[in-house]
Motif scaffolding. Structure first.
Motif, PDB file in Angstrom:
ATOM      1  N   MET A   1       0.833  -1.199   0.000  1.00  0.00           N
ATOM      2  CA  MET A   1       0.000   0.000   0.000  1.00  0.00           C
ATOM      3  C   MET A   1       0.872   1.255   0.000  1.00  0.00           C
ATOM      4  O   MET A   1       1.828   1.336   0.761  1.00  0.00           O
ATOM      5  CB  MET A   1      -0.898   0.016   1.229  1.00  0.00           C
ATOM      6  CG  MET A   1      -2.014  -1.012   1.220  1.00  0.00           C
ATOM      7  SD  MET A   1      -3.119  -0.809   2.659  1.00  0.00           S
ATOM      8  CE  MET A   1      -4.367  -2.013   2.258  1.00  0.00           C
ATOM      9  N   ASP A   2       0.517   2.212  -0.839  1.00  0.00           N
ATOM     10  CA  ASP A   2       1.261   3.467  -0.916  1.00  0.00           C
ATOM     11  C   ASP A   2       0.615   4.472   0.035  1.00  0.00           C
ATOM     12  O   ASP A   2      -0.231   5.266  -0.348  1.00  0.00           O
ATOM     13  CB  ASP A   2       1.252   3.997  -2.356  1.00  0.00           C
ATOM     14  CG  ASP A   2       2.051   5.284  -2.490  1.00  0.00           C
ATOM     15  OD1 ASP A   2       2.930   5.532  -1.633  1.00  0.00           O
ATOM     16  OD2 ASP A   2       1.799   6.038  -3.439  1.00  0.00           O
ATOM     17  N   ILE A   3       1.025   4.410   1.299  1.00  0.00           N
ATOM     18  CA  ILE A   3       0.408   5.204   2.351  1.00  0.00           C
ATOM     19  C   ILE A   3       1.496   5.899   3.162  1.00  0.00           C
ATOM     20  O   ILE A   3       2.586   5.363   3.356  1.00  0.00           O
ATOM     21  CB  ILE A   3      -0.425   4.308   3.296  1.00  0.00           C
ATOM     22  CG1 ILE A   3      -1.532   3.596   2.518  1.00  0.00           C
ATOM     23  CG2 ILE A   3      -1.012   5.103   4.451  1.00  0.00           C
ATOM     24  CD1 ILE A   3      -2.612   4.501   1.979  1.00  0.00           C
ATOM     25  N   ILE A   4       1.196   7.099   3.655  1.00  0.00           N
ATOM     26  CA  ILE A   4       2.130   7.817   4.521  1.00  0.00           C
ATOM     27  C   ILE A   4       1.882   7.380   5.957  1.00  0.00           C
ATOM     28  O   ILE A   4       0.813   7.630   6.526  1.00  0.00           O
ATOM     29  CB  ILE A   4       1.946   9.340   4.396  1.00  0.00           C
ATOM     30  CG1 ILE A   4       2.046   9.777   2.928  1.00  0.00           C
ATOM     31  CG2 ILE A   4       2.999  10.074   5.224  1.00  0.00           C
ATOM     32  CD1 ILE A   4       1.702  11.236   2.699  1.00  0.00           C
ATOM     33  N   GLY A   5       2.861   6.711   6.552  1.00  0.00           N
ATOM     34  CA  GLY A   5       2.758   6.285   7.944  1.00  0.00           C
ATOM     35  C   GLY A   5       1.846   5.079   8.138  1.00  0.00           C
ATOM     36  O   GLY A   5       1.571   4.316   7.207  1.00  0.00           O
ATOM     37  N   HIS A   6       1.402   4.870   9.389  1.00  0.00           N
ATOM     38  CA  HIS A   6       0.486   3.794   9.770  1.00  0.00           C
ATOM     39  C   HIS A   6       1.019   2.404   9.431  1.00  0.00           C
ATOM     40  O   HIS A   6       0.272   1.507   9.012  1.00  0.00           O
ATOM     41  CB  HIS A   6      -0.893   3.988   9.117  1.00  0.00           C
ATOM     42  CG  HIS A   6      -1.501   5.329   9.352  1.00  0.00           C
ATOM     43  ND1 HIS A   6      -1.772   5.810  10.627  1.00  0.00           N
ATOM     44  CD2 HIS A   6      -1.868   6.312   8.486  1.00  0.00           C
ATOM     45  CE1 HIS A   6      -2.307   7.025  10.511  1.00  0.00           C
ATOM     46  NE2 HIS A   6      -2.361   7.349   9.238  1.00  0.00           N
ATOM     47  N   VAL A  34      -5.988  11.769   8.293  1.00  0.00           N
ATOM     48  CA  VAL A  34      -4.766  11.015   8.612  1.00  0.00           C
ATOM     49  C   VAL A  34      -4.561   9.836   7.662  1.00  0.00           C
ATOM     50  O   VAL A  34      -3.516   9.178   7.712  1.00  0.00           O
ATOM     51  CB  VAL A  34      -4.760  10.509  10.077  1.00  0.00           C
ATOM     52  CG1 VAL A  34      -4.683  11.674  11.043  1.00  0.00           C
ATOM     53  CG2 VAL A  34      -5.952   9.619  10.369  1.00  0.00           C
ATOM     54  N   GLY A  35      -5.562   9.540   6.809  1.00  0.00           N
ATOM     55  CA  GLY A  35      -5.382   8.477   5.822  1.00  0.00           C
ATOM     56  C   GLY A  35      -6.338   7.306   5.952  1.00  0.00           C
ATOM     57  O   GLY A  35      -6.193   6.304   5.242  1.00  0.00           O
ATOM     58  N   LYS A  36      -7.330   7.397   6.815  1.00  0.00           N
ATOM     59  CA  LYS A  36      -8.250   6.275   7.045  1.00  0.00           C
ATOM     60  C   LYS A  36      -8.989   5.875   5.768  1.00  0.00           C
ATOM     61  O   LYS A  36      -9.036   4.698   5.410  1.00  0.00           O
ATOM     62  CB  LYS A  36      -9.277   6.633   8.132  1.00  0.00           C
ATOM     63  CG  LYS A  36      -8.671   7.037   9.467  1.00  0.00           C
ATOM     64  CD  LYS A  36      -9.745   7.271  10.520  1.00  0.00           C
ATOM     65  CE  LYS A  36     -10.749   8.344  10.164  1.00  0.00           C
ATOM     66  NZ  LYS A  36     -10.145   9.687   9.994  1.00  0.00           N
TER      67      LYS A  36
END
Length: 206
Positions: A1-6, A34-36
């Protein structure tokens, strides 16, 4: 997954996919931007295994927006919308699964939440419902109890700075500070210069 953090949450999700232990319902809760929702959508695309350009096995239910006298307001999600979602879930998927994402789930009114509870209780094995909420305290305990809960927090400046470097994005002074650990806010600043300029002007006035 291309996600910032988490990273911890992503690792748990990816493990459930590898081991084919995807839950029938999830609650992604935490602060706004925040990206949810981004993670929910990427998760949905992976587990539906629908390779069409338009993924008909994903449906997003979100609050309607109305504008009166120049003021924009979000409406509650009503029972009819939830019933329609239930009818959609009852149909066979084109791929492996169907995934329903309820964005801003805290805007479900009580009647709609009770209807959703019925949908969760009668869910079949190839259906997944993901509730995305900025305030889970507004959800009924019975709804929450049916979901696999994942709590999201803010993201470190280091993780956001790393993403910026990897994507060749130019960071202006103060952006990370005003992003407040929310990648979505940082991306908004980068995409909409007028938004960032307004924030800088407000800072000067303060």
């Amino acid at each position: 997954m291309d996600i910032i953090g988490h990273k911890k949450i992503i690792n748990l999700i990816e493990k459930s996919i590898r081991e084919d232990k995807v839950s029938h319902a999830y609650l992604f809760s935490g602060p706004e931007k925040v990206g949810k929702y981004t993670i929910a959508l990427q998760f949905a695309n992976i587990i539906t295994k629908n390779n069409e350009k338009y993924n008909a096995d994903i449906k997003v239910l979100s609050p309607e927006v109305e504008e009166k006298k120049g003021i924009t307001k979000k409406k509650d999600i009503n029972i009819e919308s939830v019933r329609e979602l239930g009818r959609w879930l009852s149909l066979s998927p084109q791929g492996k699964r169907k995934v329903a994402i309820v964005d801003e789930a805290e805007r479900l009114n009580v009647i709609a939440q009770n209807a959703l509870l019925k949908t969760l209780e009668e869910s079949v094995s190839n259906n997944v419902v993901i509730l995305v909420s900025h305030n889970e305290n507004k959800l009924l305990p019975t709804v929450i109890s049916r979901c696999h809960r994942m709590k999201f927090g803010t993201v470190s400046d280091h993780a956001m700075r790393l993403w910026l470097e990897e994507n060749g994005k130019r960071l202006e002074e103060g952006m990370l500070f005003w992003a407040l650990g929310r990648p979505g806010m940082l991306i908004d600043f980068l995409r909409d210069k007028s938004l960032w300029e307004a924030r800088k002007e407000a800072t000067k006035e303060f």
